[in-house]
Design an enzyme around this catalytic site. Structure first.
Site, PDB file in Angstrom:
ATOM      1  N   PRO A  86      40.542  22.241  52.577  1.00 35.75           N
ATOM      2  CG  PRO A  86      41.124  20.584  51.163  1.00 35.75           C
ATOM      3  CD  PRO A  86      41.203  20.865  52.808  1.00 35.75           C
ATOM      4  CD  GLU A 131      41.505  11.443  52.547  1.00 39.55           C
ATOM      5  OE1 GLU A 131      40.802  12.365  51.732  1.00 39.55           O
ATOM      6  OE2 GLU A 131      42.978  11.233  52.233  1.00 39.55           O
ATOM      7  NE  ARG A 186      53.302  41.607  55.473  1.00 34.59           N
ATOM      8  CZ  ARG A 186      52.549  42.308  54.834  1.00 34.59           C
ATOM      9  NH1 ARG A 186      51.168  42.202  54.847  1.00 34.59           N
ATOM     10  NH2 ARG A 186      53.078  43.269  54.249  1.00 34.59           N
ATOM     11  CG  ASP A 190      50.470  44.960  52.575  1.00 32.61           C
ATOM     12  OD1 ASP A 190      51.448  45.083  52.275  1.00 32.61           O
ATOM     13  OD2 ASP A 190      50.124  44.494  53.470  1.00 32.61           O
TER      14      ASP A 190
HETATM   15  C1  ABV Z   1      44.238  20.939  55.366  1.00 35.97           C
HETATM   16  N1  ABV Z   1      44.577  21.410  51.969  1.00 35.97           N
HETATM   17  S1  ABV Z   1      44.158  23.097  53.768  1.00 35.97           S
HETATM   18  C2  ABV Z   1      44.295  19.581  55.780  1.00 35.97           C
HETATM   19  N2  ABV Z   1      44.576  23.666  51.103  1.00 35.97           N
HETATM   20  C3  ABV Z   1      44.583  18.874  54.522  1.00 35.97           C
HETATM   21  C4  ABV Z   1      44.675  19.323  53.454  1.00 35.97           C
HETATM   22  C5  ABV Z   1      44.640  20.666  53.100  1.00 35.97           C
HETATM   23  C6  ABV Z   1      44.257  21.523  54.176  1.00 35.97           C
HETATM   24  C7  ABV Z   1      44.360  22.700  51.928  1.00 35.97           C
END
Ligand code: ABV
Length: 300
Positions: free
Chosen positions: A111, A138, A180, A195
């Site tokens: 994230p 984490e 794709r 697209d």
């Molecule tokens: C990777 N949340 S990508 C690992 N939006 C853990 C949580 C996570 C990702 C994302």
């Protein structure tokens, strides 16, 4: 294209055998290899995580299994590219492959990464070899990415501003968005150019797509917009762009602001601002739909 995926949940990637991407894999246009991270653990419990240094909640993925896994996957891929290392000349061929072959791009979903966009999907589709590393908990000990960067290009990417339990669904999403785009994977090659987001730079550049319709022409007293039945391809293209503009303004005002950035009010600075890709007709469509557009004409 070759795609390696390292995960503690190999079974999560069953969907890669399905639909258009599954068919492309059957034809040999994409090679998927899913690897269980626990294969590179050495304790009886196959431990992949530990408590974070400095304290705090959750668990962090240990660096040692990741280091070994990535070394092995890179090594295997290099061997494979050199022809399975079988012929007497294999060593030589392999050495040449290492010398001239592109090392893979390592993609780590998190994230906290840079946004995964259609532009990035297009760039990844031009890579011959991607490795995805799925973190859980984490995250992965930060030294894993730092160490990999000494040998590979490493992208930490986010598919959106929300937190998943692990990188696996993000990898499925990115794999689909990338694959794709590969030649032959989608039935209809032209549809990629139209697209949403128009990363190819076509008439939809920077916009989301408008509505689509099919038969019947009248359904539950709802008509298909007559212009789509007119056979006037110019009028149809114009109508589609208008609908895309209105829908983008309604759902994604952030994208409209990118196309028509507010002009700086300091004279001289505006020279550095790229011309807006919105023309006068576009502006009047947006304005009539109740989305006043700033910029451009202010500078004249
Ligand atoms: C990777 N949340 S990508 C690992 N939006 C853990 C949580 C996570 C990702 C994302």
């Amino acid at each position: 294209m070759r795609i390696d995926i390292v995960t503690i949940f190999p079974e999560y990637f069953g969907p890669l055998g399905v639909s258009l991407i599954g068919k492309a894999a059957e034809r040999g246009e994409i090679t998927f290899a899913v690897h269980d991270l626990r294969h590179w653990t050495h304790d009886v419990h196959h431990t992949v995580d530990d408590a974070p240094f400095g304290g705090g909640p959750g668990m962090v993925m240990k660096p040692e299994p990741w280091g070994e896994a990535l070394d092995a996957v890179v090594e295997q891929g290099v061997r494979r590219a050199a022809g399975q290392g079988q012929s007497p000349a294999a060593g030589q061929v392999q050495a040449e492959a290492v010398g001239r072959g592109q090392p893979p791009l390592l993609v780590i979903p998190t994230p906290s990464g840079v946004p995964f966009t259609q532009r990035r999907a297009v760039a990844y589709a031009a890579e011959p070899w991607l490795i995805f590393a799925c973190g859980r908990y984490e995250g992965i000990d930060a030294r894993v990415a730092d160490d990999a960067r000494s040998r590979l290009r490493v992208d930490e990417v986010s598919i959106g501003d929300y937190v998943l339990a692990g990188g696996e669904p993000a990898v499925l999403v990115m794999t689909e968005a990338v694959c794709r785009l590969l030649p032959g994977v989608l039935g209809n090659v032209a549809s990629v150019a139209d697209d949403s987001f128009g990363a190819g730079g076509g008439p939809m550049a920077g916009l989301v797509e408008g509505p689509s319709f099919t038969r019947p022409r009248l359904w539950r007293n709802l008509e298909v917009p007559p212009v789509l039945l007119s056979g006037d391809h110019g009028a149809i293209a114009r109508w589609r762009r208008d609908e895309a503009l209105k829908r983008t303004a309604r759902n994604r005002p952030d994208l409209i602001r990118k196309l028509a950035p507010a002009q700086p009010d300091v004279a001289g600075v505006s020279r550095d601002t790229p011309r807006s890709p919105l023309n006068d007709h576009d502006r009047s469509v947006l304005s009539e739909a109740g989305f006043p557009v700033t910029g451009e004409d202010v500078a004249h």
